[in-house]
Design a protein around this motif. Structure first.
Motif, mmCIF file in Angstrom:
data_model
loop_
_atom_site.group_PDB
_atom_site.id
_atom_site.type_symbol
_atom_site.label_atom_id
_atom_site.label_comp_id
_atom_site.label_asym_id
_atom_site.label_seq_id
_atom_site.Cartn_x
_atom_site.Cartn_y
_atom_site.Cartn_z
ATOM 1 N N ALA A 149 0.831 -1.204 0.000
ATOM 2 C CA ALA A 149 0.000 0.000 0.000
ATOM 3 C C ALA A 149 0.874 1.267 0.000
ATOM 4 N N ARG A 150 2.010 1.211 0.724
ATOM 5 C CA ARG A 150 2.938 2.358 0.751
ATOM 6 C C ARG A 150 3.593 2.553 -0.608
ATOM 7 N N VAL A 151 4.007 1.426 -1.209
ATOM 8 C CA VAL A 151 4.666 1.483 -2.513
ATOM 9 C C VAL A 151 3.700 2.070 -3.549
ATOM 10 N N GLN A 152 2.467 1.572 -3.528
ATOM 11 C CA GLN A 152 1.480 2.075 -4.487
ATOM 12 C C GLN A 152 1.124 3.527 -4.190
ATOM 13 N N GLY A 153 1.180 3.914 -2.896
ATOM 14 C CA GLY A 153 0.940 5.317 -2.540
ATOM 15 C C GLY A 153 2.007 6.228 -3.123
ATOM 16 N N PHE A 154 3.239 5.723 -3.177
ATOM 17 C CA PHE A 154 4.347 6.498 -3.767
ATOM 18 C C PHE A 154 4.160 6.636 -5.272
ATOM 19 N N LEU A 155 3.617 5.594 -5.904
ATOM 20 C CA LEU A 155 3.444 5.619 -7.361
ATOM 21 C C LEU A 155 2.142 6.320 -7.755
ATOM 22 N N ASP A 156 1.309 6.645 -6.767
ATOM 23 C CA ASP A 156 -0.004 7.232 -7.043
ATOM 24 C C ASP A 156 0.107 8.755 -7.147
ATOM 25 N N LEU A 157 0.744 9.205 -8.208
ATOM 26 C CA LEU A 157 0.997 10.644 -8.387
ATOM 27 C C LEU A 157 -0.296 11.435 -8.497
ATOM 28 N N ALA A 158 -1.319 10.811 -9.103
ATOM 29 C CA ALA A 158 -2.578 11.527 -9.325
ATOM 30 C C ALA A 158 -3.465 11.510 -8.087
ATOM 31 N N ALA B 94 -3.461 10.466 -3.561
ATOM 32 C CA ALA B 94 -2.858 10.963 -2.320
ATOM 33 C C ALA B 94 -1.407 10.509 -2.284
ATOM 34 N N TRP B 95 -0.509 11.292 -2.893
ATOM 35 C CA TRP B 95 0.891 10.887 -3.059
ATOM 36 C C TRP B 95 1.603 10.781 -1.721
ATOM 37 N N ASP B 96 2.282 9.655 -1.497
ATOM 38 C CA ASP B 96 3.076 9.437 -0.297
ATOM 39 C C ASP B 96 4.558 9.459 -0.700
ATOM 40 N N PRO B 97 5.278 10.546 -0.361
ATOM 41 C CA PRO B 97 6.657 10.685 -0.851
ATOM 42 C C PRO B 97 7.681 9.832 -0.107
ATOM 43 N N SER B 98 7.266 9.003 0.874
ATOM 44 C CA SER B 98 8.260 8.385 1.771
ATOM 45 C C SER B 98 9.287 7.526 1.038
#
Lengths: 144, 136
Positions: free
Chosen positions: A31-40, A42-46
């Protein structure tokens, strides 16, 4: 076998340190990895911090490597040759990125996540190895 | 900023592990390469030891942090299987993954690794956009 014992022990220790880093960094969590790739979304920059920290320390290690004649437990350094960028590199990396985004796992975290005892990492790793073998069969056949 | 501290420290441990593997064994810590060589049956004991260490990592984390790392997986198993196939096939074709190209290759300033990282990041962003638009 005993000749390789120092290499085996250092590989085990480096693997454990790598796995601990993956667990601490959040990379085991799709979920974190996909959050990072989800630019469009809720982007998670971690993950940028994970990569930045890893590249910075690795770069310091390379400074040390350049001063060493040889590794501690091996005859020489096995670094890939500098070849030109080709279609296989770009296409292969794109296929990898597609799978990385769809599943949220890349090879290291998927292997480390096997320890959690869930079905998904096991299915992922089994199919990943199958994909590697499939690639080698296809391209060995073409070459032969 | 403190929210990103575990990510930064974890990343630094990953970099330290990769640097140590090169200094001690002269090997690049490319996980897809290590798994590929293991599947081929080359240098089995050393490669298997690294993979065993990787599996030990979360166990060490549990000992230090008092619990397993958070893992949220929403994808159904058939999608996980397809993703695994793509990752295996693609990393073999592209000669590396997030560790070999992403950590070691970028630190070496390898043009091939910069191209590979750009390619897998763009594809990863597209894949997640595709998932989100299909409601997953």
């Amino acid at each position: 076998m005993t000749r390789f014992l120092p290499q085996i022990l250092s590989a085990l220790a480096c693997g454990a340190l790598f796995g601990l880093g993956l667990a601490l960094s959040g990379m085991l969590d799709p979920a974190r990895v996909q959050g990072f790739l989800d630019l469009a979304g809720a982007w998670d920059p971690s993950l940028a911090f994970v990569l930045g920290g890893a590249v910075a320390v690795m770069a310091l290690g390379l400074v040390l490597v350049r001063r060493l004649a040889r590794p501690a437990f091996a005859e020489g350094f096995h670094l890939p040759d500098t070849r030109p960028v080709d279609r296989r590199l770009i296409l292969g990396s794109a296929l990898f990125g597609l799978g990385w985004g769809l599943g949220g796992f890349c090879p290291g975290p998927a292997l480390a996540a096997l320890s959690l005892g869930r079905a998904e990492p096991l299915v992922f790793v089994t199919c990943m190895v199958a994909g590697m073998v499939l690639h080698d069969r296809l391209f060995a056949r073409r070459a032969g | 900023m403190t929210a990103y501290l575990p990510a930064l420290l974890g990343g630094m441990l990953i970099g330290l592990a990769a640097a140590l593997l090169l200094v001690l064994n002269g090997r690049v810590a490319g996980i897809s390469g290590i798994v590929g060589r293991l599947a081929e049956g080359s240098n089995v004991a050393v490669n298997a030891a690294f993979v065993a260490g990787l599996l030990l990592g979360p166990v060490l984390y549990r000992g230090l942090a008092g619990g397993w790392p958070a893992v949220t997986i929403t994808a159904p198993l058939p999608l996980i299987a397809a993703a695994g196939l793509l990752v295996g096939f693609g990393t073999r074709m592209g000669s590396g993954c997030t560790s070999g190209h992403g950590v070691v290759g970028l630190a070496r300033l390898s043009p091939r690794s910069f191209a590979a990282v750009a390619s897998f990041l763009v594809a990863g962003v597209l894949a997640v956009a595709l998932l989100r638009s299909s409601g997953l």
